[in-house]
Design an enzyme around this catalytic site. Structure first.
Site, PDB file in Angstrom:
ATOM      1  NE  ARG A  36      -4.347  -1.508   1.605  1.00 13.57           N
ATOM      2  CZ  ARG A  36      -5.326  -1.896   2.395  1.00 13.57           C
ATOM      3  NH1 ARG A  36      -5.220  -1.740   3.695  1.00 13.57           N
ATOM      4  NH2 ARG A  36      -6.424  -2.424   1.891  1.00 13.57           N
ATOM      5  CE  LYS A 197     -21.822 -18.796   4.456  1.00 17.64           C
ATOM      6  NZ  LYS A 197     -22.192 -18.242   5.744  1.00 17.64           N
ATOM      7  N   GLY A 352     -11.541  -9.395  -1.918  1.00 13.85           N
ATOM      8  CA  GLY A 352     -11.396 -10.516  -0.985  1.00 13.85           C
ATOM      9  C   GLY A 352     -10.213 -11.407  -1.277  1.00 13.85           C
ATOM     10  N   GLY A 375     -13.354  -4.066  -0.381  1.00 12.25           N
ATOM     11  CA  GLY A 375     -14.761  -3.634  -0.314  1.00 12.25           C
ATOM     12  C   GLY A 375     -15.149  -2.657  -1.411  1.00 12.25           C
TER      13      GLY A 375
HETATM   14  P1  AMP Z   1     -15.232 -15.264  -0.825  1.00 11.58           P
HETATM   15  O1  AMP Z   1     -14.558 -14.581   0.335  1.00 11.58           O
HETATM   16  O2  AMP Z   1     -16.703 -15.191  -0.803  1.00 11.58           O
HETATM   17  O3  AMP Z   1     -14.622 -14.882  -2.153  1.00 11.58           O
HETATM   18  O4  AMP Z   1     -14.934 -16.827  -0.614  1.00 11.58           O
HETATM   19  C1  AMP Z   1     -13.667 -17.364  -0.649  1.00 11.58           C
HETATM   20  C2  AMP Z   1     -13.671 -18.643   0.112  1.00 11.58           C
HETATM   21  O5  AMP Z   1     -14.558 -19.569  -0.480  1.00 11.58           O
HETATM   22  C3  AMP Z   1     -12.324 -19.324   0.142  1.00 11.58           C
HETATM   23  O6  AMP Z   1     -11.881 -19.407   1.468  1.00 11.58           O
HETATM   24  C4  AMP Z   1     -12.595 -20.713  -0.434  1.00 11.58           C
HETATM   25  O7  AMP Z   1     -11.899 -21.727   0.239  1.00 11.58           O
HETATM   26  C5  AMP Z   1     -14.064 -20.858  -0.223  1.00 11.58           C
HETATM   27  N1  AMP Z   1     -14.652 -21.859  -1.133  1.00 11.58           N
HETATM   28  C6  AMP Z   1     -14.632 -21.832  -2.458  1.00 11.58           C
HETATM   29  N2  AMP Z   1     -15.230 -22.933  -2.962  1.00 11.58           N
HETATM   30  C7  AMP Z   1     -15.641 -23.671  -1.903  1.00 11.58           C
HETATM   31  C8  AMP Z   1     -16.318 -24.917  -1.782  1.00 11.58           C
HETATM   32  N3  AMP Z   1     -16.701 -25.593  -2.851  1.00 11.58           N
HETATM   33  N4  AMP Z   1     -16.574 -25.364  -0.544  1.00 11.58           N
HETATM   34  C9  AMP Z   1     -16.184 -24.648   0.535  1.00 11.58           C
HETATM   35  N5  AMP Z   1     -15.542 -23.479   0.472  1.00 11.58           N
HETATM   36  C10 AMP Z   1     -15.263 -22.990  -0.732  1.00 11.58           C
END
Ligand code: AMP
Length: 394
Positions: A36, A197, A352, A375
């Site tokens: 940064r 999610k 993220g 964010g």
């Molecule tokens: P996000 O912060 O929403 O981008 O999510 C990233 C996280 O999703 C990472 O820690 C991944 O390990 C997790 N992830 C991705 N695919 C899967 C899956 N099929 N089952 C469980 N966790 C997952």
């Protein structure tokens, strides 16, 4: 998007108030990652080279309007001096007498760091008095903190309304890349949205469906879509309560002519751990969980990338932190990197874990632009107006 850059500003002899993001990580009392700090050096150097005075406004941690000595920016000053290669003065308050005196003592070409703006409650409230107190210190305002632009704070929004304002070099690069990816992109445009999610990415999916030609859904969130289409997902991470929402998104994509690509084969395991025995299936067994997309899905994604001119990516395609469930993310990222290197694809990624995933794949260096803004990048992907950016528009 219309905004002024440093090139349009008279800098010689002027005091430029520069909002930077130097909210850097610390380990054992020292800055442990200079990313940064290095990112804002071009702006500071350009102001200094033009004979201007650079006064840095920044936050550090979340002191919530209180003076918290552990969150003093004085701790960041040595790292800033080392990376900049010149002395940086420091004022123990970002407004009032300490700040005024420190600005008065500056010569053209000097750099001054002001104490944490969030030590004042007026910062996060975007209090007009706070914005005016900051603005009184300088002649022009330069915002180089895209990553803080989704918050309307006194140092990101209020102040921009009170002084001639422009984007710094980092903000300029970020906005230019984002405009090329979603504002006015070369078509076809493909988006990859992965991660854990659906619930955290509903606005993002809704916006993308209206703007892109194809959408690849991966990671845990793909499981919710598969379940909504009556595919078994076993013990996978899945938001069953969002089945109806997923169906609405699928229908909306079809109505809009946005091609939606879900995994057609799956890597499943019985345990969520590195090197857990895994298999490639088309239907998830009851006692297993889906942890990655399979090779046929990767082939389809690669073909889609090959037919696209622009790619925008947020979120991994699988549980990329643990082997071998990083395979689909790695393969797709490397294909995007190759196409970008060869000049056929504009690729922009961020938000993220995405930066970590692309770094791990060794692909980040070849992407056209990787945003580290977190964010703010996600809110921009959601189609939201970022107050700190809007305040720079004439
Ligand atoms: P996000 O912060 O929403 O981008 O999510 C990233 C996280 O999703 C990472 O820690 C991944 O390990 C997790 N992830 C991705 N695919 C899967 C899956 N099929 N089952 C469980 N966790 C997952």
């Amino acid at each position: 998007m219309d905004f002024k850059t440093l090139d349009a500003m008279e800098l010689t002899g002027k005091t430029a108030l520069v909002r930077v993001d130097i909210n850097v990580p610390f380990e054992n009392g020292a800055v442990s990652d200079f990313t940064r700090i290095d990112a804002v050096l071009p702006t500071i150097n350009d102001i200094v080279a033009a004979g201007g005075k650079a006064v840095l406004l920044a936050h550090f941690g979340r002191p919530k309007g209180q003076v918290v000595p552990e969150m003093s920016l004085a701790q960041v000053r040595p790292a800033l001096e080392a990376r900049l290669g010149k002395p940086v003065a420091f004022a123990a308050d970002c407004i009032g007498k300490p700040a005024k005196d420190a600005v008065l003592a500056m010569e053209p070409g000097d750099v001054l760091l002001l104490e944490n703006t969030r030590f004042h409650a007026g910062e996060e409230k975007n209090d007009p008095m706070m914005a005016a107190a900051l603005a009184a210190l300088g002649d022009i305002y330069v915002n180089d903190a895209f990553s803080a632009a989704h918050r309307a704070h006194a140092s990101t929004e209020g102040i921009a309304r009170l002084l001639p304002a422009c984007a710094g070099r980092l903000m300029e690069a970020e906005l230019t890349a984002l405009e090329a990816a979603l504002g006015n992109p070369a078509r076809p445009v493909v988006a990859v949205v992965g991660g854990a999610k659906v619930s955290t990415k509903l606005d993002l999916l809704g916006n993308l469906i209206e703007k892109v030609d194809a959408l690849v859904i991966g990671g845990g969130m793909a499981n919710t879509f598969l379940a909504a289409q009556a595919h078994p997902v076993g013990k996978s991470l899945c938001e069953h309560d969002l089945a109806e929402t997923a169906r609405v998104i699928l229908d909306k994509a079809e109505a809009r002519g946005c091609r939606l690509l879900l995994p057609v084969d799956l890597v499943v395991a019985r345990d969520f751990r590195a090197n857990a025995p895994s298999e490639i299936v088309t239907e998830c067994p009851e006692d297993a969980m889906i942890l990655d997309a399979g090779p046929e899905s990767v082939s389809q994604i690669a073909a889609l990338f090959g037919n696209s001119r622009t790619l925008i990516w947020n979120g991994p395609l699988g549980a990329f932190e643990i082997e071998p469930f990083d395979a689909a993310t790695n393969a797709a990222a490397r294909e995007a990197a190759r196409l970008t290197r060869e000049g056929g694809l504009v690729s922009v990624a961020g938000g993220g874990d995405t930066v970590a995933a692309l770094n791990r794949a060794g692909a980040a260096g070849d992407f056209t632009y990787i945003s580290t803004a977190g964010g703010a990048f996600l809110e921009w992907m959601e189609g939201k107006t970022l107050p700190g950016v809007a305040a720079l528009e004439p």
